[in-house]
Design a protein around this motif. Structure first.
Motif, mmCIF file in Angstrom:
data_model
loop_
_atom_site.group_PDB
_atom_site.id
_atom_site.type_symbol
_atom_site.label_atom_id
_atom_site.label_comp_id
_atom_site.label_asym_id
_atom_site.label_seq_id
_atom_site.Cartn_x
_atom_site.Cartn_y
_atom_site.Cartn_z
ATOM 1 N N LEU A 69 42.300 52.542 43.201
ATOM 2 C CA LEU A 69 41.058 53.424 42.668
ATOM 3 C C LEU A 69 40.230 52.725 41.649
ATOM 4 O O LEU A 69 39.030 52.621 41.797
ATOM 5 C CB LEU A 69 41.504 54.919 42.422
ATOM 6 N N ALA A 70 40.937 52.208 40.643
ATOM 7 C CA ALA A 70 40.304 51.336 39.682
ATOM 8 C C ALA A 70 39.639 50.084 40.098
ATOM 9 O O ALA A 70 38.359 50.078 39.747
ATOM 10 C CB ALA A 70 41.661 50.984 38.753
ATOM 11 N N CYS A 71 40.387 49.368 41.118
ATOM 12 C CA CYS A 71 39.667 48.318 41.738
ATOM 13 C C CYS A 71 38.212 48.782 42.277
ATOM 14 O O CYS A 71 37.176 48.193 42.026
ATOM 15 C CB CYS A 71 40.284 47.604 42.837
ATOM 16 N N ARG A 72 38.392 49.815 43.151
ATOM 17 C CA ARG A 72 37.040 50.076 43.954
ATOM 18 C C ARG A 72 36.079 50.776 42.885
ATOM 19 O O ARG A 72 34.937 50.498 43.084
ATOM 20 C CB ARG A 72 37.506 51.357 44.874
ATOM 21 N N ALA A 73 36.356 51.262 41.857
ATOM 22 C CA ALA A 73 35.697 51.704 40.856
ATOM 23 C C ALA A 73 34.774 50.877 40.089
ATOM 24 O O ALA A 73 33.447 50.820 39.824
ATOM 25 C CB ALA A 73 36.313 52.830 39.806
ATOM 26 N N VAL A 74 35.601 49.766 39.776
ATOM 27 C CA VAL A 74 34.823 48.716 38.962
ATOM 28 C C VAL A 74 34.053 47.918 39.915
ATOM 29 O O VAL A 74 32.910 47.658 39.557
ATOM 30 C CB VAL A 74 36.041 47.714 38.521
ATOM 31 N N ILE A 75 34.432 47.646 41.188
ATOM 32 C CA ILE A 75 33.659 46.903 42.126
ATOM 33 C C ILE A 75 32.288 47.731 42.549
ATOM 34 O O ILE A 75 31.159 47.246 42.324
ATOM 35 C CB ILE A 75 34.124 46.862 43.518
ATOM 36 N N GLU A 80 26.433 48.205 41.369
ATOM 37 C CA GLU A 80 25.402 49.308 40.737
ATOM 38 C C GLU A 80 24.362 48.492 39.392
ATOM 39 O O GLU A 80 23.448 48.872 39.428
ATOM 40 C CB GLU A 80 26.012 50.513 40.380
ATOM 41 N N ARG A 81 25.369 47.895 38.610
ATOM 42 C CA ARG A 81 24.813 47.376 37.290
ATOM 43 C C ARG A 81 24.328 45.829 37.394
ATOM 44 O O ARG A 81 23.747 45.214 36.889
ATOM 45 C CB ARG A 81 25.867 47.421 36.287
ATOM 46 N N ASP A 82 24.736 45.312 38.860
ATOM 47 C CA ASP A 82 24.333 43.989 39.150
ATOM 48 C C ASP A 82 25.159 43.058 38.028
ATOM 49 O O ASP A 82 24.514 42.177 37.602
ATOM 50 C CB ASP A 82 22.789 43.856 39.057
ATOM 51 N N GLU A 83 26.334 43.223 37.938
ATOM 52 C CA GLU A 83 27.262 42.344 36.863
ATOM 53 C C GLU A 83 28.665 41.893 37.532
ATOM 54 O O GLU A 83 28.694 42.785 38.837
ATOM 55 C CB GLU A 83 27.459 43.266 35.566
ATOM 56 N N SER A 84 29.169 41.343 36.937
ATOM 57 C CA SER A 84 30.539 40.853 37.507
ATOM 58 C C SER A 84 31.459 41.871 37.269
ATOM 59 O O SER A 84 31.157 42.652 36.137
ATOM 60 C CB SER A 84 30.988 39.574 36.980
#
Length: 98
Positions: A69-75, A80-84
């Motif tokens: 869940l954490a990985c999917r949320a960060v991705i 969304e933010r166009d960041e790494s």
């Protein structure tokens, strides 16, 4: 190489998905349901919800689900933010930029 890793992870996910425990209402929960309920309860500071979700699957399965869940949320946030993903993860934890 990446294909082998993906195939191995898929095997683990499938094994963990099938590993469910019966809850009081005899409804089975998979590890992703447990992870979603657990993280939501943590965010709301709901100890009863945390305890309930933690009882749905084994601690190992819950840990795997929370990590996924954490990985999917960060991705999702990174897209969304166009960041790494690294930048987003560090920002969420309040860490300085690398």
């Amino acid at each position: 190489m990446l294909g082998r890793v993906r195939k191995s992870c898929a095997g683990i996910v499938n094994a963990l998905r099938s590993e469910t425990e019966t809850h009081r209402d005899s409804r089975s929960h998979n590890l992703f349901e447990a992870a979603a309920a657990y993280v939501s309860a943590c965010a709301e500071d709901d100890q009863e919800g945390i305890d309930e979700a933690a009882g749905w699957v084994s601690p190992e399965a819950l840990s795997f689900g929370v990590n996924e869940l954490a990985c999917r949320a960060v991705i999702a946030l990174a897209r969304e933010r166009d960041e790494s993903p690294g930048t987003v993860a560090r920002a969420l934890l309040g860490l300085p930029a690398a």
